[in-house]
Enzyme design. Structure first.
Site, PDB file in Angstrom:
ATOM      1  CE  LYS A 174      -3.873  -2.130  -0.353  1.00  0.00           C
ATOM      2  NZ  LYS A 174      -4.668  -2.797   0.660  1.00  0.00           N
TER       3      LYS A 174
HETATM    4  C1  LIG Z   1      -5.686  -3.834   1.041  1.00  0.00           C
HETATM    5  C2  LIG Z   1      -7.171  -3.683   1.077  1.00  0.00           C
HETATM    6  C3  LIG Z   1      -7.945  -4.081   2.172  1.00  0.00           C
HETATM    7  C4  LIG Z   1      -7.432  -4.896   3.331  1.00  0.00           C
HETATM    8  O1  LIG Z   1      -6.316  -4.512   3.914  1.00  0.00           O
HETATM    9  P1  LIG Z   1      -5.346  -5.544   4.703  1.00  0.00           P
HETATM   10  O2  LIG Z   1      -4.477  -4.582   5.445  1.00  0.00           O
HETATM   11  O3  LIG Z   1      -4.631  -6.351   3.682  1.00  0.00           O
HETATM   12  O4  LIG Z   1      -6.186  -6.365   5.615  1.00  0.00           O
HETATM   13  C5  LIG Z   1      -9.305  -3.809   2.159  1.00  0.00           C
HETATM   14  N1  LIG Z   1      -9.890  -3.210   1.114  1.00  0.00           N
HETATM   15  C6  LIG Z   1      -9.193  -2.835   0.035  1.00  0.00           C
HETATM   16  C7  LIG Z   1      -9.910  -2.163  -1.084  1.00  0.00           C
HETATM   17  C8  LIG Z   1      -7.821  -3.082  -0.037  1.00  0.00           C
HETATM   18  O5  LIG Z   1      -7.140  -2.735  -1.130  1.00  0.00           O
END
Ligand SMILES: *Cc1c(COP(=O)(O)O)cnc(C)c1O
Length: 375
Positions: free
Chosen positions: A183
């Site tokens: 991210k």
């Molecule tokens: C990455 C993501 C999540 C979940 O995040 P994690 O930290 O991997 O649990 C939820 N929604 C979206 C749209 C994402 O891209």
């Protein structure tokens, strides 16, 4: 051969000294000064009154839905074209996900597709901002207000994104973010819930910590969870926040370069309405419909370039299988690929990805033509 990975975090700032500080001070668990500092820096950046750090982006969604008392009997409108966690956390609460199709050009949900799904049981709209795209938050907020619904934003992919100058995640009751390794900023695993509502922030903190009374230890006023973030993760997060403007600047430059290099070619970009400022999380294009996406991705892979397909639609998955057709989402799901988008990419890397992609599209199109001609 040089490998161009889809994502690599840039951890070259204060990440290391701050983590060492956690270790040497022994504050490695979920008390410690970095948690409050990270929450404050994050809230200030997105412009929300409160930020509550948690251990990943999925539980951020679960915590938000729990604190808003959404559960059995409630319908929540959510895009079918999203990462599965958005939908799963609705189902885990015992609420019913109702799948909306997305806009053809922006790949995110808009008023028209959401409005027709509202029933007397609808309690909330979950807007998800994907890849760097942002929902029209002004129209979704207006719709939610008109119909007495909650607006919740899954802004996991939308750090650095805003609509009309107001950051994604801050338009409704609450918004959530993820700090997974790929991210825009990472804490290893981590997440955040932001809100402007002080009472809701208190409830989020309470539920994050086992429902434990804030002044009376081991007295639990309601059923809660352990969704706490560690001080080590928060230390990495604080160091990432210090460098966020620079990371975003680089990511925007990379996206602009992709657009410039690929604009004369047969790919479709995610539309950016004028009200959007994007954090350009993951640069994604739609390939021409006649192309075999797997073949194009395999070709890139042979050149050392990592890519990934767009998400499958949730309404096709075994847990949610439904018979409705959501054709715009299905098409984007079928045709999309995401390209390397991390801040450590050089301009040459981006050019190399573009050249290989253009040649893959050309080869495959020529191959198709040849097969047609000699059939
Ligand atoms: C990455 C993501 C999540 C979940 O995040 P994690 O930290 O991997 O649990 C939820 N929604 C979206 C749209 C994402 O891209």
């Amino acid at each position: 051969m040089r490998k161009v990975s889809l994502y690599e975090p840039d951890l070259s700032g204060n990440e290391l000294p701050y983590v060492v500080d956690c270790l040497t001070s022994t504050w490695i668990s979920s008390n410690g000064e970095y948690i409050g500092k990270f929450e404050r820096a994050f809230a200030d950046f997105v412009g929300s009154a409160h930020a509550v750090a948690v251990c990943n982006g999925t539980v951020a969604l679960h915590l938000a839905l729990s604190a808003l008392d959404l559960g059995p009997g409630d319908e929540i409108i959510v895009p079918t074209f999203t990462y599965i966690a958005s939908v799963n956390m609705i189902a885990l609460r015992g609420a019913t996900p109702v799948f909306a199709d997305c806009n053809k050009d922006t790949w995110v949900i808009g008023r028209a597709d959401v409005e027709r799904l509202i029933t007397p049981r609808t309690r909330a709209i979950m807007a998800v901002h994907l890849y760097g795209g942002v929902c029209d938050l002004a129209e979704l907020r207006a719709l939610a207000d008109e119909r007495g619904l909650l607006l919740i934003e899954d802004a996991s992919e939308a750090l650095g994104c805003s609509w009309s100058g107001r950051h994604a995640g801050t338009w409704g009751a609450c918004g959530t973010f993820s700090f997974y390794g790929n991210k825009t900023i990472t804490t290893g695993e981590g997440g955040m819930v932001v809100t402007n509502d002080a009472a809701l922030a208190d409830r989020l903190r309470l539920l994050r910590n086992q429902g434990q009374h804030s002044a009376r230890r081991y007295w639990h006023v309601e059923l809660g969870f352990n969704y706490r973030m560690t001080n080590i993760a928060a230390a990495i997060g604080l160091a990432q926040m210090e460098r966020l403007p620079g990371l975003l600047q680089r990511k925007r430059a990379i996206a602009a370069r992709y657009r410039e290099r690929l604009q004369q070619h047969d790919v479709q970009f995610q539309a950016r309405p004028a009200a959007v400022e994007s954090g350009e999380w993951l640069f994604t294009v739609l390939l021409p419909d006649h192309l075999d996406r797997d073949a194009v991705m395999a070709h890139l892979g042979e050149c050392g370039i990592e890519s990934r397909p767009t998400f499958y639609c949730a309404h096709h998955m075994p847990m949610y299988e439904t018979r409705y057709a959501l054709p715009k989402s299905e098409e984007i799901s079928r045709r999309g690929i995401s390209l390397p988008s991390h801040p450590l990419l050089s301009d040459d890397d981006v050019d190399e990805v573009c050249n290989r992609l253009i040649s893959a599209i050309g080869q495959y199109t020529a191959g198709q033509a040849a097969r047609v001609r000699f059939a």
